[in-house]
Every structure is written in C-alpha cells, then in structure tokens.
Write a protein that holds these residues in place. Structure first.
Motif, PDB file in Angstrom:
ATOM      1  N   GLY A   1       0.810  -1.206   0.000  1.00  0.00           N
ATOM      2  CA  GLY A   1       0.000   0.000   0.000  1.00  0.00           C
ATOM      3  C   GLY A   1       0.845   1.259   0.000  1.00  0.00           C
ATOM      4  N   LYS A   2       0.365   2.295   0.654  1.00  0.00           N
ATOM      5  CA  LYS A   2       1.066   3.579   0.621  1.00  0.00           C
ATOM      6  C   LYS A   2       2.443   3.489   1.244  1.00  0.00           C
ATOM      7  CE  LYS A   2       0.403   8.499   1.521  1.00  0.00           C
ATOM      8  NZ  LYS A   2      -0.502   9.555   2.016  1.00  0.00           N
ATOM      9  N   PHE A   3       2.602   2.623   2.250  1.00  0.00           N
ATOM     10  CA  PHE A   3       3.891   2.448   2.909  1.00  0.00           C
ATOM     11  C   PHE A   3       4.280   0.981   2.852  1.00  0.00           C
ATOM     12  CE2 PHE A   3       1.709   5.977   5.067  1.00  0.00           C
ATOM     13  CZ  PHE A   3       2.596   7.002   4.784  1.00  0.00           C
ATOM     14  N   ASN A   4       5.558   0.702   2.575  1.00  0.00           N
ATOM     15  CA  ASN A   4       6.014  -0.676   2.607  1.00  0.00           C
ATOM     16  C   ASN A   4       6.432  -1.064   4.027  1.00  0.00           C
ATOM     17  OD1 ASN A   4       8.805   0.068   3.027  1.00  0.00           O
ATOM     18  ND2 ASN A   4       8.973   0.506   0.840  1.00  0.00           N
ATOM     19  N   ALA A   5       6.777  -2.325   4.210  1.00  0.00           N
ATOM     20  CA  ALA A   5       7.086  -2.823   5.548  1.00  0.00           C
ATOM     21  C   ALA A   5       8.294  -2.120   6.151  1.00  0.00           C
ATOM     22  CB  ALA A   5       7.326  -4.333   5.489  1.00  0.00           C
ATOM     23  N   GLY A   6       9.285  -1.815   5.318  1.00  0.00           N
ATOM     24  CA  GLY A   6      10.464  -1.120   5.833  1.00  0.00           C
ATOM     25  C   GLY A   6      10.119   0.251   6.383  1.00  0.00           C
ATOM     26  N   GLN A   7       9.267   0.980   5.691  1.00  0.00           N
ATOM     27  CA  GLN A   7       8.846   2.300   6.161  1.00  0.00           C
ATOM     28  C   GLN A   7       8.033   2.196   7.449  1.00  0.00           C
ATOM     29  OE1 GLN A   7       6.941   3.212   2.457  1.00  0.00           O
ATOM     30  NE2 GLN A   7       8.571   4.597   1.793  1.00  0.00           N
TER      31      GLN A   7
ATOM     32  N   LEU B   1      20.881   7.202   9.379  1.00  0.00           N
ATOM     33  CA  LEU B   1      21.721   7.180   8.189  1.00  0.00           C
ATOM     34  C   LEU B   1      21.144   6.238   7.129  1.00  0.00           C
ATOM     35  CD1 LEU B   1      25.350   7.160   9.672  1.00  0.00           C
ATOM     36  CD2 LEU B   1      24.091   9.086   8.684  1.00  0.00           C
ATOM     37  N   GLY B   2      20.612   5.085   7.570  1.00  0.00           N
ATOM     38  CA  GLY B   2      19.988   4.159   6.631  1.00  0.00           C
ATOM     39  C   GLY B   2      18.774   4.773   5.969  1.00  0.00           C
ATOM     40  N   HIS B   3      17.957   5.459   6.743  1.00  0.00           N
ATOM     41  CA  HIS B   3      16.767   6.127   6.201  1.00  0.00           C
ATOM     42  C   HIS B   3      17.171   7.181   5.167  1.00  0.00           C
ATOM     43  CE1 HIS B   3      12.711   7.788   6.152  1.00  0.00           C
ATOM     44  NE2 HIS B   3      13.204   8.977   6.437  1.00  0.00           N
ATOM     45  N   LEU B   4      18.206   7.947   5.485  1.00  0.00           N
ATOM     46  CA  LEU B   4      18.682   8.979   4.570  1.00  0.00           C
ATOM     47  C   LEU B   4      19.243   8.355   3.295  1.00  0.00           C
ATOM     48  CD1 LEU B   4      19.097  12.054   4.349  1.00  0.00           C
ATOM     49  CD2 LEU B   4      21.364  11.719   5.345  1.00  0.00           C
ATOM     50  N   TRP B   5      19.950   7.250   3.434  1.00  0.00           N
ATOM     51  CA  TRP B   5      20.535   6.566   2.290  1.00  0.00           C
ATOM     52  C   TRP B   5      19.450   6.075   1.323  1.00  0.00           C
ATOM     53  CZ3 TRP B   5      24.450   5.686  -0.757  1.00  0.00           C
ATOM     54  CH2 TRP B   5      24.524   4.493  -1.487  1.00  0.00           C
ATOM     55  N   TYR B   6      18.424   5.437   1.865  1.00  0.00           N
ATOM     56  CA  TYR B   6      17.353   4.933   1.013  1.00  0.00           C
ATOM     57  C   TYR B   6      16.558   6.076   0.384  1.00  0.00           C
ATOM     58  CZ  TYR B   6      17.925   0.019   2.175  1.00  0.00           C
ATOM     59  OH  TYR B   6      18.416  -1.255   2.279  1.00  0.00           O
ATOM     60  N   ALA B   7      16.385   7.163   1.123  1.00  0.00           N
ATOM     61  CA  ALA B   7      15.652   8.305   0.577  1.00  0.00           C
ATOM     62  C   ALA B   7      16.388   8.913  -0.606  1.00  0.00           C
ATOM     63  CB  ALA B   7      15.434   9.355   1.658  1.00  0.00           C
ATOM     64  N   VAL B   8      17.708   9.045  -0.491  1.00  0.00           N
ATOM     65  CA  VAL B   8      18.500   9.627  -1.576  1.00  0.00           C
ATOM     66  C   VAL B   8      18.505   8.709  -2.798  1.00  0.00           C
ATOM     67  CG1 VAL B   8      20.838  10.287  -2.249  1.00  0.00           C
ATOM     68  CG2 VAL B   8      19.934  10.999  -0.037  1.00  0.00           C
ATOM     69  N   ARG B   9      18.511   7.401  -2.564  1.00  0.00           N
ATOM     70  CA  ARG B   9      18.534   6.449  -3.677  1.00  0.00           C
ATOM     71  C   ARG B   9      17.196   6.378  -4.423  1.00  0.00           C
ATOM     72  NH1 ARG B   9      20.319   0.772  -1.713  1.00  0.00           N
ATOM     73  NH2 ARG B   9      20.138   0.355  -3.957  1.00  0.00           N
ATOM     74  N   ASP B  10      16.107   6.602  -3.710  1.00  0.00           N
ATOM     75  CA  ASP B  10      14.776   6.497  -4.323  1.00  0.00           C
ATOM     76  C   ASP B  10      14.260   7.901  -4.605  1.00  0.00           C
ATOM     77  OD1 ASP B  10      12.169   6.001  -5.086  1.00  0.00           O
ATOM     78  OD2 ASP B  10      11.817   4.496  -3.539  1.00  0.00           O
ATOM     79  N   ARG B  11      14.484   8.362  -5.823  1.00  0.00           N
ATOM     80  CA  ARG B  11      14.125   9.739  -6.164  1.00  0.00           C
ATOM     81  C   ARG B  11      12.626   9.975  -6.056  1.00  0.00           C
ATOM     82  NH1 ARG B  11      15.962  13.050 -11.625  1.00  0.00           N
ATOM     83  NH2 ARG B  11      14.909  15.005 -11.082  1.00  0.00           N
ATOM     84  N   GLY B  12      11.829   8.959  -6.410  1.00  0.00           N
ATOM     85  CA  GLY B  12      10.385   9.124  -6.328  1.00  0.00           C
ATOM     86  C   GLY B  12       9.911   9.349  -4.904  1.00  0.00           C
ATOM     87  N   ALA B  13      10.437   8.563  -3.973  1.00  0.00           N
ATOM     88  CA  ALA B  13      10.067   8.729  -2.566  1.00  0.00           C
ATOM     89  C   ALA B  13      10.512  10.090  -2.049  1.00  0.00           C
ATOM     90  CB  ALA B  13      10.685   7.615  -1.734  1.00  0.00           C
ATOM     91  N   LEU B  14      11.706  10.522  -2.467  1.00  0.00           N
ATOM     92  CA  LEU B  14      12.211  11.825  -2.033  1.00  0.00           C
ATOM     93  C   LEU B  14      11.341  12.953  -2.572  1.00  0.00           C
ATOM     94  CD1 LEU B  14      14.522  13.143  -0.455  1.00  0.00           C
ATOM     95  CD2 LEU B  14      15.824  13.247  -2.590  1.00  0.00           C
ATOM     96  N   GLU B  15      10.908  12.840  -3.823  1.00  0.00           N
ATOM     97  CA  GLU B  15      10.016  13.854  -4.400  1.00  0.00           C
ATOM     98  C   GLU B  15       8.678  13.882  -3.668  1.00  0.00           C
ATOM     99  OE1 GLU B  15       9.583  13.072  -8.527  1.00  0.00           O
ATOM    100  OE2 GLU B  15      11.478  14.035  -9.083  1.00  0.00           O
ATOM    101  N   GLY B  16       8.194  12.695  -3.278  1.00  0.00           N
ATOM    102  CA  GLY B  16       6.926  12.647  -2.563  1.00  0.00           C
ATOM    103  C   GLY B  16       6.972  13.427  -1.263  1.00  0.00           C
ATOM    104  N   MET B  17       8.115  13.358  -0.564  1.00  0.00           N
ATOM    105  CA  MET B  17       8.210  14.053   0.710  1.00  0.00           C
ATOM    106  C   MET B  17       8.615  15.515   0.555  1.00  0.00           C
ATOM    107  SD  MET B  17       7.639  14.004   3.845  1.00  0.00           S
ATOM    108  CE  MET B  17       7.241  12.276   4.136  1.00  0.00           C
ATOM    109  N   THR B  18       9.290  15.873  -0.528  1.00  0.00           N
ATOM    110  CA  THR B  18       9.704  17.265  -0.701  1.00  0.00           C
ATOM    111  C   THR B  18       8.671  18.096  -1.460  1.00  0.00           C
ATOM    112  OG1 THR B  18      10.949  16.598  -2.681  1.00  0.00           O
ATOM    113  CG2 THR B  18      12.171  16.757  -0.605  1.00  0.00           C
TER     114      THR B  18
END
Length: 210
Positions: A107-113, A164-181
């Motif tokens: 759904g809107k959030f995966n298990a990791g999130q 740091l892990g959260h930041l790393w995944y956010a930078v790697r996933d441009r779509g997720a980063l755009e969603g939050m910015t």
C-alpha cells in the motif's frame, strides 16, 4: 496522467520539523559524548541546553500533527501490517522490475517504512524518558540513573545508524524523495513501488509493464 498527491503540506512540515530536531539531537549528542568531536567543538555549556531542548521538542510536531486528518490516516496505515508487508520482508526481489515473479503488492507504505516509523516513535519516547532521568537526577535512585544512561547512550547509536539508513534509502529512491519534498509523485513510480496505493488513489489497476 498527472502527478499523484502523496503527502499534504502539513504532513511534510511534520516530517521536516521532526527530521530537523532529530539532526540537532544527534549532532549535539556527538559534540557532548564523542570525545574527538567534544574536544574539537567545546562549548559544552551551550551545546547541552540545545540538546535538552531539542529532545523535549522532538515529539511536538507529531503531537500537533493530530490536527491533520491526512496525518492521522497515514498513522493508521503505518500501524497496520498486511500480508503483502510480510511478503515484502521475505522476498529478496521485492524491488525487481525486470520481470520474473514481479513486484510485491504494498500500500502507501512498505514494511520497511512501517518498521522505521515504529522504531523512531518508540525510540523518541525511550530517549525522552531516559533523558529526563539524566537531566533531573535527584528524584531517581542510583540504579535508575545508571540504567537510563546506559540505555540512552546505546539507543543513540541505534538511532544514528537507522537515521543514516533512512537517509541513504531516501536519496537512492528519487520518487520517494520527491513525494516528501514536493508532496506528489509520478503515476509510474506509484504503480511500480506502491501498486495497492495506486489503485486506492486512482480506482484502477497499475498500467501493465512492457
């Protein structure tokens, strides 16, 4: 197809303020308790109050967030594990878009999130409690103060690693980063990474991949 709204302005403000306060807490903790940084920076009399105030303010954005219906709806989503989430955790190819068995439906959030949100919320509460004991030690017995210091110090390391892990995944996933910015995402990204949410928003199945 136009971009899909993912996070409201209020939700993004809550996230950004929480992240800012978390960065202040982590940075000042390094200045206070990591000897090389502490020696280089100094000014303990200034940094300690900043650390304490940032820690006490850390839950405030989320508490104020209850005013937002969108934030409350997303909290309910984050608090619910689905069969797709368990599959997401088991599968190694959950982000594979090259064919084969396909992408795990989430759904809107995966298990990791969801796990990251649960850890962060719990860690904030524990750090607030242990930090209070350390800041106001007089009412507490010695074993409570010792235990609070031990938990506070080691949990800081855990929070730092997860951050740091959260930041790393956010930078790697441009779509997720755009969603939050920006608050919105492309339909292609939503269909690929959050197909159940795509159907919820659009009332239709994701477009077939070539």
């Amino acid at each position: 197809m136009s971009r899909l709204p993912r996070f409201s302005r209020g939700e993004r403000a809550i996230h950004h303020l929480t992240a800012l306060l978390m960065i202040v807490c982590l940075a000042t903790a390094l200045c206070l308790y990591f000897p090389p940084v502490s020696t280089a920076v100094g000014r303990r009399d200034l940094i300690k109050p900043i650390h304490i105030w940032a820690g006490y303010l850390l839950p405030l954005p989320m508490l104020l967030g209850w005013i937002s219906r969108a934030f409350r709806d997303d909290l309910r989503r984050l608090n619910r594990f689905t069969p797709g989430d368990w599959e997401w955790m088991r599968r190694k190819d959950r982000r594979d878009t090259s064919g084969g068995v396909g992408i795990v439906e989430v759904g809107k959030f995966n298990a990791g999130q969801k796990l990251n949100a649960a850890f962060t919320a719990g860690a904030i509460l524990v750090m607030l409690a242990t930090g209070t004991i350390m800041t106001f030690p007089s009412p507490w017995p010695d074993d409570w103060r010792t235990g609070a210091t031990f938990v506070h110090d080691w949990l800081f390391i855990g929070i730092f690693v997860v951050f740091l892990g959260h930041l790393w995944y956010a930078v790697r996933d441009r779509g997720a980063l755009e969603g939050m910015t920006t608050g919105s995402v492309t339909p292609e990204w939503a269909a690929e990474h959050h197909s159940e949410w795509f159907r919820e928003v659009n009332g239709q199945s994701p477009p077939a991949r070539p």
